[in-house]
Design an enzyme around this catalytic site. Structure first.
Site, PDB file in Angstrom:
ATOM      1  N   GLY A   1     -19.985  25.411  -1.831  1.00 18.83           N
ATOM      2  CA  GLY A   1     -18.922  24.625  -1.197  1.00 18.83           C
ATOM      3  C   GLY A   1     -18.498  25.273   0.099  1.00 18.83           C
ATOM      4  N   ASN A   2     -17.356  24.848   0.631  1.00 21.72           N
ATOM      5  CA  ASN A   2     -16.816  25.509   1.825  1.00 21.72           C
ATOM      6  C   ASN A   2     -15.299  25.444   1.768  1.00 21.72           C
ATOM      7  OD1 ASN A   2     -15.890  22.993   3.229  1.00 21.72           O
ATOM      8  ND2 ASN A   2     -18.085  22.548   3.143  1.00 21.72           N
ATOM      9  N   HIS A   3     -14.641  26.037   2.779  1.00 21.43           N
ATOM     10  CA  HIS A   3     -13.180  26.195   2.708  1.00 21.43           C
ATOM     11  C   HIS A   3     -12.392  24.986   3.213  1.00 21.43           C
ATOM     12  CE1 HIS A   3     -13.493  30.304   1.469  1.00 21.43           C
ATOM     13  NE2 HIS A   3     -14.267  30.604   2.487  1.00 21.43           N
TER      14      HIS A   3
ATOM     15  N   ALA B   1     -16.372  18.230   5.965  1.00 21.95           N
ATOM     16  CA  ALA B   1     -17.242  19.390   6.154  1.00 21.95           C
ATOM     17  C   ALA B   1     -18.365  19.247   5.136  1.00 21.95           C
ATOM     18  CB  ALA B   1     -16.460  20.664   5.931  1.00 21.95           C
TER      19      ALA B   1
END
Ligand code: CTP
Length: 398
Positions: free
Chosen positions: A206-208, A274
């Site tokens: 995943g990402n932030h 994102a």
């Protein structure tokens, strides 16, 4: 803008009727011309004299004037009004409106009004959440009326819960944004949040991204009257506008499928998500054990924005670029590759910009090469700048 607008206020018989005096004052202060309609019961809570003094117009309550027999035409009142605001709306009146009952002037005017109708319910919390009332409100919504949701707090009964009439300022603001709305009739696709790419049942890539920027854009678009389709990756955020339909997805693949389905329905799309660029080639259905050797093979995901860029036609398509180096050059290249009308650049190098913050500092780069730099602002304010930019393009295209 409310100056010069004809606002008809209908008051039904609930304790919140006392707030209608302030409501009339606020509309008059905004420059609106106000007329008031009251039910018989409403007159027990607040006097017609108060309302006629504040509205500077006679108050209507009966089908005819008992002194001279003059007919009060509900049709004329409905035609006069640019907006009909029923506040407070009791459960009784809401039920009658939903059922098409017309046994007083306020209700006959409701049935014959051609203008937009705003309904601000007010009642005790148990009445408010009773299925009969909630389904009546749904019915009224399905007829095209705007429901200005009741608020939570202390009620006249002494209980605490949801049922208080929205504050007069909130009601006035609803009408203001309705009349300001410059995206009425337009459909906007917004992507937001991260995507999660499954490795095994307990792990993902995943990402932030928090989704805050995309949600703020969706809300600002909805406030401008647009129907918003918000395709959202996993976030802890909630949607706060009735014009926003949220479609939850998890992976880049799911986001791709939903966007391809929804884009043809829209005139505008803003790609804020994102999206993961890589996903595990073979996600596992069983947990990878600590003792096992692990080589994770990744495969490229589809570029959603670039695919929509090919289908774009005369729609407005905008995207974001979050960069760590060669910001300007990379953002310009992305805008071209994905066929964006403009790209919003935010740099990870700027303090206060980027993932999981409440602020952002952006530069908007247009297709013609022009750049507009903005100072650090809250994401809600940044959303307004982005939407204003879209509004300018939208006006040019019409
Ligand atoms: N985007 C998308 N689908 C993808 C990747 C990106 O729709 N699979 C969109 C993003 O929502 C954003 C824009 O494309 O509007 C740019 O995304 P970004 O992650 O900054 O760039 P990438 O195209 O992924 O390129 P890179 O990771 O190499 O910077």
């Amino acid at each position: 803008m409310l100056a010069g607008k004809h606002v008809l206020i209908g008051i039904t018989g609930g304790i919140a009727a006392y707030k209608s005096a302030m409501l009339v004052r606020l509309f008059v202060r905004e420059g609106a011309e106000v007329k008031v309609l009251m039910t018989e019961t409403a007159k027990r809570f607040i006097t017609p004299l108060t309302m006629s003094t504040l509205s500077k117009n006679p108050v209507y309550a009966d089908f005819f004037n008992p002194e001279n027999g003059e007919w009060n035409s509900h049709v004329d009142l409905g035609l006069w009004a640019d907006a009909y605001v029923i506040a407070p709306a009791t459960a009784n009146s809401i039920g009658k409106m939903a059922a098409g009952i017309a046994d007083n002037l306020l209700l006959t005017t409701y049935l014959s009004a051609k203008c937009p109708v705003f309904i601000a319910p007010a009642m005790d919390m148990d009445m408010y959440r009773h299925p009969a009332n909630t389904s009546n409100l749904e019915t009224l919504k399905s007829y095209g009326n705007t429901i200005i949701d009741a608020e939570s707090g202390e009620l006249a009964s002494g209980l605490d819960g949801k049922g208080r009439m929205a504050e007069p300022e909130t009601i006035v603001n609803s009408l203001k944004s309705f009349f300001d709305a410059r995206l009425l009739g337009q459909c906007v696709l917004v992507t937001a949040g991260p995507t999660y790419e499954k490795i095994d049942p307990v792990r993902y890539i995943g990402n932030h991204s928090s989704g805050k920027m995309g949600y703020a854009i969706a809300e600002t678009m909805a406030q401008q009257g647009a129907e918003v389709l918000l395709v959202s990756g996993p976030t802890g955020l909630t949607v706060n506008h009735p014009n926003i339909r949220r479609v939850n997805v998890v992976s880049a693949n799911e986001m791709y499928d939903e966007c391809l389905k929804l884009f043809p329905l829209c005139n505008i799309a803003v790609m804020c998500a994102a999206v993961a660029d890589f996903t595990p080639e073979q996600p596992l259905n069983e947990k990878i054990k600590q003792k096992s050797d692990l080589n994770l093979l990744l495969t490229k995901t589809q570029d959603i924005a670039a695919t929509l860029g090919k289908m774009k036609g005369d729609r407005i398509l905008a995207g974001f670029a979050l960069e760590t180096d060669n910001e300007m050059m990379n953002a310009r290249a992305k805008m071209q590759d994905k066929n964006f009308d403009f790209i919003v650049l935010n740099s990870m190098n700027d303090a206060g910009a980027g993932f999981d913050t409440d602020t952002n500092r952006i530069t908007i780069i247009d297709k013609d090469g022009s750049e507009t730099a903005f100072v650090l602002k809250s994401k809600k304010e940044v959303a307004k700048d982005v939407v204003s930019h879209i509004l300018k393009l939208n006006t040019l295209q019409q």
